[in-house]
Motif scaffolding. Structure first.
Motif, PDB file in Angstrom:
ATOM      1  N   GLY A  49      61.466  19.412  25.929  1.00 20.28           N
ATOM      2  CA  GLY A  49      61.330  20.542  26.847  1.00 20.28           C
ATOM      3  C   GLY A  49      62.550  20.596  27.747  1.00 20.28           C
ATOM      4  O   GLY A  49      63.685  20.552  27.274  1.00 20.28           O
ATOM      5  N   ASP A  50      62.337  20.652  29.055  1.00 20.63           N
ATOM      6  CA  ASP A  50      63.441  20.666  30.017  1.00 20.63           C
ATOM      7  C   ASP A  50      63.804  19.262  30.502  1.00 20.63           C
ATOM      8  O   ASP A  50      64.665  19.116  31.363  1.00 20.63           O
ATOM      9  N   THR A  51      63.141  18.254  29.978  1.00 20.84           N
ATOM     10  CA  THR A  51      63.333  16.889  30.448  1.00 20.84           C
ATOM     11  C   THR A  51      64.297  16.130  29.550  1.00 20.84           C
ATOM     12  O   THR A  51      64.162  16.149  28.324  1.00 20.84           O
ATOM     13  N   LYS A  52      65.264  15.456  30.171  1.00 16.41           N
ATOM     14  CA  LYS A  52      66.174  14.597  29.424  1.00 16.41           C
ATOM     15  C   LYS A  52      65.903  13.142  29.805  1.00 16.41           C
ATOM     16  O   LYS A  52      65.658  12.836  30.966  1.00 16.41           O
ATOM     17  N   ILE A  53      65.970  12.278  28.801  1.00 14.53           N
ATOM     18  CA  ILE A  53      65.848  10.840  28.983  1.00 14.53           C
ATOM     19  C   ILE A  53      67.167  10.227  28.533  1.00 14.53           C
ATOM     20  O   ILE A  53      67.656  10.523  27.446  1.00 14.53           O
ATOM     21  N   GLU A  54      67.751   9.383  29.380  1.00  9.33           N
ATOM     22  CA  GLU A  54      68.984   8.673  29.045  1.00  9.33           C
ATOM     23  C   GLU A  54      68.657   7.194  28.898  1.00  9.33           C
ATOM     24  O   GLU A  54      68.175   6.560  29.833  1.00  9.33           O
ATOM     25  N   LEU A  55      68.918   6.645  27.715  1.00 17.12           N
ATOM     26  CA  LEU A  55      68.792   5.213  27.502  1.00 17.12           C
ATOM     27  C   LEU A  55      70.155   4.596  27.738  1.00 17.12           C
ATOM     28  O   LEU A  55      71.169   5.141  27.298  1.00 17.12           O
ATOM     29  N   LEU A  56      70.196   3.453  28.430  1.00 20.67           N
ATOM     30  CA  LEU A  56      71.464   2.810  28.772  1.00 20.67           C
ATOM     31  C   LEU A  56      71.464   1.355  28.309  1.00 20.67           C
ATOM     32  O   LEU A  56      70.564   0.592  28.677  1.00 20.67           O
ATOM     33  N   GLU A  57      72.476   0.992  27.519  1.00 25.89           N
ATOM     34  CA  GLU A  57      72.649  -0.376  27.029  1.00 25.89           C
ATOM     35  C   GLU A  57      73.960  -0.926  27.585  1.00 25.89           C
ATOM     36  O   GLU A  57      74.995  -0.262  27.514  1.00 25.89           O
ATOM     37  N   ALA A  58      73.928  -2.139  28.114  1.00 29.05           N
ATOM     38  CA  ALA A  58      75.127  -2.783  28.659  1.00 29.05           C
ATOM     39  C   ALA A  58      76.101  -3.129  27.538  1.00 29.05           C
ATOM     40  O   ALA A  58      75.700  -3.579  26.467  1.00 29.05           O
ATOM     41  N   LEU A  59      77.386  -2.916  27.807  1.00 31.84           N
ATOM     42  CA  LEU A  59      78.433  -3.319  26.872  1.00 31.84           C
ATOM     43  C   LEU A  59      79.050  -4.659  27.266  1.00 31.84           C
ATOM     44  O   LEU A  59      79.810  -5.223  26.495  1.00 31.84           O
ATOM     45  N   SER A  60      78.736  -5.137  28.461  1.00 28.56           N
ATOM     46  CA  SER A  60      79.243  -6.439  28.903  1.00 28.56           C
ATOM     47  C   SER A  60      78.232  -7.070  29.835  1.00 28.56           C
ATOM     48  O   SER A  60      77.372  -6.381  30.404  1.00 28.56           O
ATOM     49  N   ASP A  61      78.356  -8.364  30.010  1.00 28.15           N
ATOM     50  CA  ASP A  61      77.450  -9.094  30.904  1.00 28.15           C
ATOM     51  C   ASP A  61      77.682  -8.764  32.374  1.00 28.15           C
ATOM     52  O   ASP A  61      76.859  -9.111  33.219  1.00 28.15           O
ATOM     53  N   THR A  62      78.796  -8.097  32.685  1.00 30.89           N
ATOM     54  CA  THR A  62      79.111  -7.776  34.075  1.00 30.89           C
ATOM     55  C   THR A  62      78.775  -6.333  34.440  1.00 30.89           C
ATOM     56  O   THR A  62      78.990  -5.933  35.584  1.00 30.89           O
ATOM     57  N   SER A  63      78.258  -5.564  33.504  1.00 32.47           N
ATOM     58  CA  SER A  63      77.929  -4.171  33.817  1.00 32.47           C
ATOM     59  C   SER A  63      76.698  -4.108  34.720  1.00 32.47           C
ATOM     60  O   SER A  63      75.876  -5.039  34.766  1.00 32.47           O
ATOM     61  N   ALA A  64      76.565  -2.999  35.422  1.00 35.06           N
ATOM     62  CA  ALA A  64      75.408  -2.808  36.313  1.00 35.06           C
ATOM     63  C   ALA A  64      74.099  -2.845  35.535  1.00 35.06           C
ATOM     64  O   ALA A  64      73.088  -3.340  36.045  1.00 35.06           O
ATOM     65  N   ILE A  65      74.106  -2.359  34.311  1.00 31.25           N
ATOM     66  CA  ILE A  65      72.887  -2.365  33.495  1.00 31.25           C
ATOM     67  C   ILE A  65      72.508  -3.791  33.111  1.00 31.25           C
ATOM     68  O   ILE A  65      71.332  -4.167  33.147  1.00 31.25           O
ATOM     69  N   ALA A  66      73.495  -4.619  32.750  1.00 29.28           N
ATOM     70  CA  ALA A  66      73.208  -6.021  32.422  1.00 29.28           C
ATOM     71  C   ALA A  66      72.634  -6.743  33.631  1.00 29.28           C
ATOM     72  O   ALA A  66      71.660  -7.501  33.515  1.00 29.28           O
TER      73      ALA A  66
END
Length: 134
Positions: A49-66
């Motif tokens: 619909g009008d909703t977006k979902i963003e999945l985020l995977e870290a590329l390094s151990d120092t990323s904010a996601i990691a």
């Protein structure tokens, strides 16, 4: 100032596995995978619909996601809001006492300028401001 929810960001350990899970859950395939080198992440977007979902995977151990996953595990990372003028929104929010994590907007995923608001100023929720790049 905030027009609408632009997307919901979810931190995941394995983007390929999460893409499969969310395709089954949402009943649609992702429409884009993108690497954002400045954030050291690989992202995938779904739209329902009008909703977006963003999945985020870290590329390094120092990323904010990691760092996020190490502290809290996989799960909701941020809520992003569309703004018409990111510079004006940043000025107004800063004047209202919100701490911005970026002094200037930076290029983010999905062809957007982005800026984050400190989660301690938003009841523990990381808020992202997004403006489409013309």
């Amino acid at each position: 100032m905030l027009n609408k929810v632009e997307h919901i960001g979810i931190a995941v350990k394995n983007l390929d596995a999460a893409n499969s899970l969310y395709a089954t859950l949402l009943g649609v395939a992702h429409y884009k995978i993108e690497t954002v080198e400045s954030e050291q992440v690989r992202t995938s977007f779904f739209k329902v619909g009008d909703t977006k979902i963003e999945l985020l995977e870290a590329l390094s151990d120092t990323s904010a996601i990691a760092t996020f996953i190490a502290k809290r595990g996989e799960g909701m990372h941020h809520i992003a809001y569309d703004v018409s003028d990111i510079h004006l929104a940043m000025q107004q929010l800063s004047a209202d006492g919100f701490r911005l994590l970026n002094e200037q907007p930076k290029r983010g995923a999905d062809n957007k300028w982005v800026c984050f608001i400190h989660p301690k100023d938003c009841n523990g929720v990381l808020i992202e401001l997004c403006q489409s790049i013309s």
